[in-house]
Design a protein around this motif. Structure first.
Motif, PDB file in Angstrom:
ATOM      1  N   GLN A  32      -5.261   4.101  -5.191  1.00 37.42           N
ATOM      2  CA  GLN A  32      -6.838   4.306  -6.062  1.00 37.42           C
ATOM      3  C   GLN A  32      -7.532   3.311  -5.220  1.00 37.42           C
ATOM      4  OE1 GLN A  32      -4.200   4.631  -7.897  1.00 37.42           O
ATOM      5  NE2 GLN A  32      -4.145   6.752  -8.301  1.00 37.42           N
TER       6      GLN A  32
ATOM      7  N   ARG B 186      -8.092   3.538  -1.617  1.00 36.88           N
ATOM      8  CA  ARG B 186      -8.774   4.676  -1.137  1.00 36.88           C
ATOM      9  C   ARG B 186     -10.402   4.153  -1.334  1.00 36.88           C
ATOM     10  NH1 ARG B 186      -6.571   9.911  -0.670  1.00 36.88           N
ATOM     11  NH2 ARG B 186      -8.395  10.657  -1.283  1.00 36.88           N
ATOM     12  N   ARG B 187     -10.875   3.506  -2.271  1.00 34.57           N
ATOM     13  CA  ARG B 187     -11.983   2.972  -2.711  1.00 34.57           C
ATOM     14  C   ARG B 187     -12.737   2.276  -1.731  1.00 34.57           C
ATOM     15  NH1 ARG B 187     -13.533  -1.261  -5.458  1.00 34.57           N
ATOM     16  NH2 ARG B 187     -11.642  -1.230  -6.779  1.00 34.57           N
TER      17      ARG B 187
ATOM     18  N   TYR C 118     -12.037  10.057   1.512  1.00 35.04           N
ATOM     19  CA  TYR C 118     -11.865   9.185   0.545  1.00 35.04           C
ATOM     20  C   TYR C 118     -12.612   9.155  -0.709  1.00 35.04           C
ATOM     21  CZ  TYR C 118      -8.438   7.335   3.986  1.00 35.04           C
ATOM     22  OH  TYR C 118      -7.442   7.232   4.633  1.00 35.04           O
TER      23      TYR C 118
END
Length: 306
Positions: free
Chosen positions: A260, A263-264, A305
Motif C-alpha cells: 500500500q 502504491r501511494r 495506483y
C-alpha cells in the motif's frame, strides 16, 4: 561515460519502483523524507515524529515566513520551541538582508545530534549538497543555524541521540575552496541532474539518448583538459544525481515498504516526474519529444495506483 554509468545502474519494470523506507511526501510541498534523509526546502517547515523502533516519519510540511525562523528579541516572551511533544521541526527561510536561517526545534525527551548539508544558489544554479557544521539540540530547546548566502535546501541525516544539556557546536566549516567560482563543477552537477532525468523520462517519453551522450562527452573532454581526475568528475555528477532524485522523490534499492505504501508513493511521484521531464525538454532542446504522449502515459500510470 557519466550518462552510461547512470543508465546501466537503473532498471525499470513497467514503472520506477525505487522508494525510501519511510517516505512521506506532501502534495505541493518540496520537502521530503527519504531513507532516513530529510530534505528541507527553503520556505518550508518539516515535522518528524519518532517511531517506537527509532525510525522517523515525516508527518507534516508547512509553508513559513521569515518571522517563523527568526530568533526572538531580548524583550520577547514568545516561546522559542513550539514543537509538539515527541516531534522534531526543521524550518528553513531566506531573505536578502538576513541571509538563510535553519531553525531546529526539539520536542523529544532526548537530545538530538545530526549531520547537515546545504544546497546553495550560485550564479543561477544549485550547488551542493556541501557539508556544513550544525549544533546539537538538547530536549525541549531550539537552535538556529545561519548562512549569509541563499540556501535553497538543507539535507539532514544521521539523526541520533545526544546527551548534551546545552547546544554543542563543532568548528565552523568554510565553503569549499573556489566552489562558487568553479563553473565546471556547477556544470558537472547540473549534468548529473540532467542525466538522471534522461533515465527517468525515457520509459514514458521519446528521449534522444544521443543528445545526452554528446553532453557527457563534451563535459568529460573539457574537464580532463582542465586537469580533473575521474573521481572529481564522478563526484560532481553524483552530487547532482542525488539532488535530482530528491527533487523527484526517488531512491534506489529501498526496502521495508508495504504494498500500500509503495502504491501511494508511486501515485505521488508521477506528477513530479512529469514536471521534471518537461524541465528536461526545456533545458536540452531535442532531448525529449512527444510531450503530450508522454504526459498521457504518466497520467495513465498514476491512475493505476489510485
Amino acid at each position: 561515460m557519466l550518462l552510461i554509468s547512470l543508465l546501466s545502474a537503473m532498471v525499470f519494470q513497467d514503472a520506477p519502483v525505487a522508494h525510501p523506507e519511510t517516505p512521506q511526501q506532501f502534495r505541493n510541498r518540496s520537502s521530503t523524507y527519504v531513507q532516513g534523509t530529510l530534505n528541507v526546502a527553503s520556505g518550508e517547515r518539516a515535522t518528524l515524529r519518532q517511531n517506537a523502533d527509532g525510525t522517523y516519519d515525516l508527518i507534516r510540511v508547512d509553508r513559513i515566513q521569515m518571522r517563523d525562523v527568526l530568533p526572538p528579541t531580548d524583550r520577547s516572551t514568545a516561546a522559542v520551541n513550539d514543537a509538539d511533544a515527541g516531534t522534531l521541526r526543521f524550518a528553513l527561510q531566506s531573505r536578502q538582508d538576513v541571509g538563510s536561517i535553519l531553525k531546529v526545534e526539539n520536542g523529544q525527551s532526548q537530545g538530538l545530534a545530526y549531520s547537515g548539508f546545504i544546497v546553495r544558489y550560485v550564479g543561477g544554479q544549485a550547488r551542493g549538497p556541501d557539508p556544513t557544521s550544525v549544533c546539537t539540540v538538547p530536549p525541549g530547546m531550539a537552535t538556529y543555524e545561519h548562512w549569509p548566502e541563499p540556501i535553497i535546501q538543507v539535507v539532514i541525516g544521521g539523526l541520533q541521540r545526544s546527551d548534551d544539556t546545552v547546544p554543542t557546536c563543532p568548528p565552523h566549516l568554510e565553503n569549499p575552496p573556489d566552489a562558487a567560482a568553479d563553473a565546471l563543477t556547477t556544470e558537472g552537477e547540473h549534468l548529473g541532474r540532467l542525466s538522471t532525468l534522461f533515465a527517468l523520462c525515457e520509459p514514458y517519453y521519446s528521449v534522444d539518448i544521443a543528445v545526452g551522450h554528446r553532453l557527457a562527452d563534451d563535459f568529460e573532454r573539457r574537464s580532463q583538459e582542465a586537469g580533473w581526475t575521474d573521481e572529481r568528475q564522478v563526484g560532481a555528477y553524483d552530487r547532482g544525481r542525488e539532488v535530482e532524485r530528491a527533487e523527484v522523490g526517488i531512491v534506489m534499492n529501498a526496502a521495508g515498504l508495504t504494498p500500500q505504501e509503495a502504491r501511494r508513493l508511486l501515485r505521488d511521484m508521477y506528477p513530479r516526474l512529469k514536471s521534471r521531464c518537461q524541465y528536461l525538454s526545456q533545458q536540452v532542446p531535442g532531448a525529449v519529444s512527444g510531450l503530450e504522449t508522454g504526459d498521457r502515459r504518466l497520467d495513465a500510470a498514476a491512475r493505476r495506483y489510485r
